[in-house]
Design an enzyme around this catalytic site. Structure first.
Site, short mmCIF file in Angstrom:
data_model
loop_
_atom_site.label_atom_id
_atom_site.label_comp_id
_atom_site.label_asym_id
_atom_site.label_seq_id
_atom_site.Cartn_x
_atom_site.Cartn_y
_atom_site.Cartn_z
N GLU A 187 18.96 43.03 24.89
CA GLU A 187 18.70 43.53 26.24
C GLU A 187 18.64 45.04 26.15
O GLU A 187 19.39 45.66 25.38
CB GLU A 187 19.84 43.11 27.18
CG GLU A 187 19.67 43.53 28.62
CD GLU A 187 20.32 44.85 29.02
OE1 GLU A 187 20.18 45.24 30.18
OE2 GLU A 187 20.95 45.51 28.15
N HIS A 219 19.65 54.04 29.81
CA HIS A 219 20.43 53.39 30.85
C HIS A 219 20.74 54.29 32.05
O HIS A 219 20.53 53.91 33.20
CB HIS A 219 21.75 52.85 30.28
CG HIS A 219 22.61 52.17 31.30
ND1 HIS A 219 23.50 52.86 32.09
CD2 HIS A 219 22.70 50.88 31.68
CE1 HIS A 219 24.10 52.02 32.91
NE2 HIS A 219 23.63 50.80 32.68
N HIS A 223 23.69 43.30 24.26
CA HIS A 223 23.60 44.18 25.43
C HIS A 223 23.37 45.64 25.02
O HIS A 223 24.23 46.24 24.38
CB HIS A 223 24.91 44.05 26.22
CG HIS A 223 24.99 44.90 27.43
ND1 HIS A 223 25.94 45.87 27.60
CD2 HIS A 223 24.21 44.95 28.54
CE1 HIS A 223 25.78 46.46 28.78
NE2 HIS A 223 24.72 45.92 29.36
N ASP A 253 17.39 48.81 28.65
CA ASP A 253 17.00 49.36 29.96
C ASP A 253 15.80 50.30 29.79
O ASP A 253 15.72 51.01 28.79
CB ASP A 253 18.18 50.15 30.54
CG ASP A 253 19.46 49.34 30.51
OD1 ASP A 253 19.60 48.42 31.33
OD2 ASP A 253 20.32 49.61 29.64
O1 G3P Z 1 21.30 42.97 32.38
C1 G3P Z 1 22.67 42.92 32.19
C2 G3P Z 1 23.25 44.32 32.24
O2 G3P Z 1 22.55 45.12 31.34
C3 G3P Z 1 23.18 44.93 33.61
O3 G3P Z 1 23.95 46.04 33.73
O4 G3P Z 1 24.35 48.44 33.80
O5 G3P Z 1 24.51 47.26 31.64
O6 G3P Z 1 22.31 47.65 32.68
P1 G3P Z 1 23.77 47.41 32.93
MG MG Z 2 20.98 46.68 31.32
#
Ligand code: G3P
Ligand code: MG
Length: 240
Positions: free
Chosen positions: A34, A49, A7, A36
């Protein structure tokens, strides 16, 4: 076995959404990260993010109000630890090249700066279109923003889509079907055995975020959850 998706990279060990975190995840044996994606004012997709720059960089103001030349000068590592001083905010194009170089899988989460949903979605798809080889499985594109996912599906019939559910929606299936989604990503707070079962029965994969305890991960594995997003890619190795 439950798949662990790093993450924002291995964000428990290195500053989130930076190459340091992605390299750390890879060095720990993760094969999927993952991250953003958000646009700067001049439309450059950065890996970022928050809407505002101040939490994870030495900059200030909104990313969507900042020029890419400014974003490139920022230190996105020192807030985490002095060991990561001068770690840059990565661009999407650099990260796509890195994924290809190391044969890593990814979940690209579209995090549009307010008012730039369309532009951000198009920027992500264009970047993939211009650099992702046709013979390689595409990354999974997800978003909390339904407009982004709908546009993604309209523009790209083949893109694997992950639909994020921060709150439970009884009509999730209508949305998933309309989007022709591949995965349904649930916040751990809305997970129940019945909901996971219902989603799996409809042939969608279930991913859960953000799971940082081994006990929780093992419970989700028992429910049949396919993957979890974790800040600890070594979650099952070192925390059990
Ligand atoms: O995609 C899972 C997670 O990344 C979603 O929440 O706020 O960490 O981007 P966030
Ligand atoms: Mg995310």
């Amino acid at each position: 076995m439950l798949k662990i998706i790093a993450h924002r990279g291995a964000s428990a060990y290195a500053p989130e959404n930076t190459f340091a975190a992605f390299e750390k995840a890879r060095s720990m044996g993760a094969n999927c990260i993952e991250f953003d994606v958000m646009l700067s004012a001049d439309g450059e997709p950065f890996i970022f993010h928050d809407t505002m720059l101040n939490r994870t960089t030495n900059g200030s103001g909104g990313l969507g109000r900042a020029h890419s030349d400014y974003v490139r000068t920022l230190d996105a590592g020192s807030w985490f630890s002095e060991n990561f001083q001068s770690e840059p905010v990565p661009t999407l194009s650099d990260v796509l090249a890195w994924l290809l170089q190391f044969d890593m899988q990814a979940n690209i989460e579209i995090k549009a700066y307010p008012g730039y949903v369309k532009e951000t979605t198009i920027a992500v798809l264009s970047a993939l279109n211009s650099s992702w080889p046709h013979d390689k499985p595409l990354p999974l594109v997800s978003s909390f923003n339904r407009e982004a996912l709908t546009l993604c599906r309209t523009l790209s019939p083949e893109m694997p889509i992950g639909m994020l559910l921060h709150k439970w929606e009884d009509d999730w299936y209508v949305t998933a079907e309309n989007l022709a989604a591949t995965t349904v990503h649930l916040c751990w707070k809305v997970v129940t055995a019945a909901r996971v079962k219902a989603i799996l029965e409809k042939k969608y994969l279930v991913y859960v975020y953000t799971i940082n305890s081994c006990r929780q991960a093992l419970y989700l594995d028992k429910l049949g959850v396919n993957a979890v997003f974790s800040d600890y890619p070594d979650l099952l190795a070192d925390y059990c």
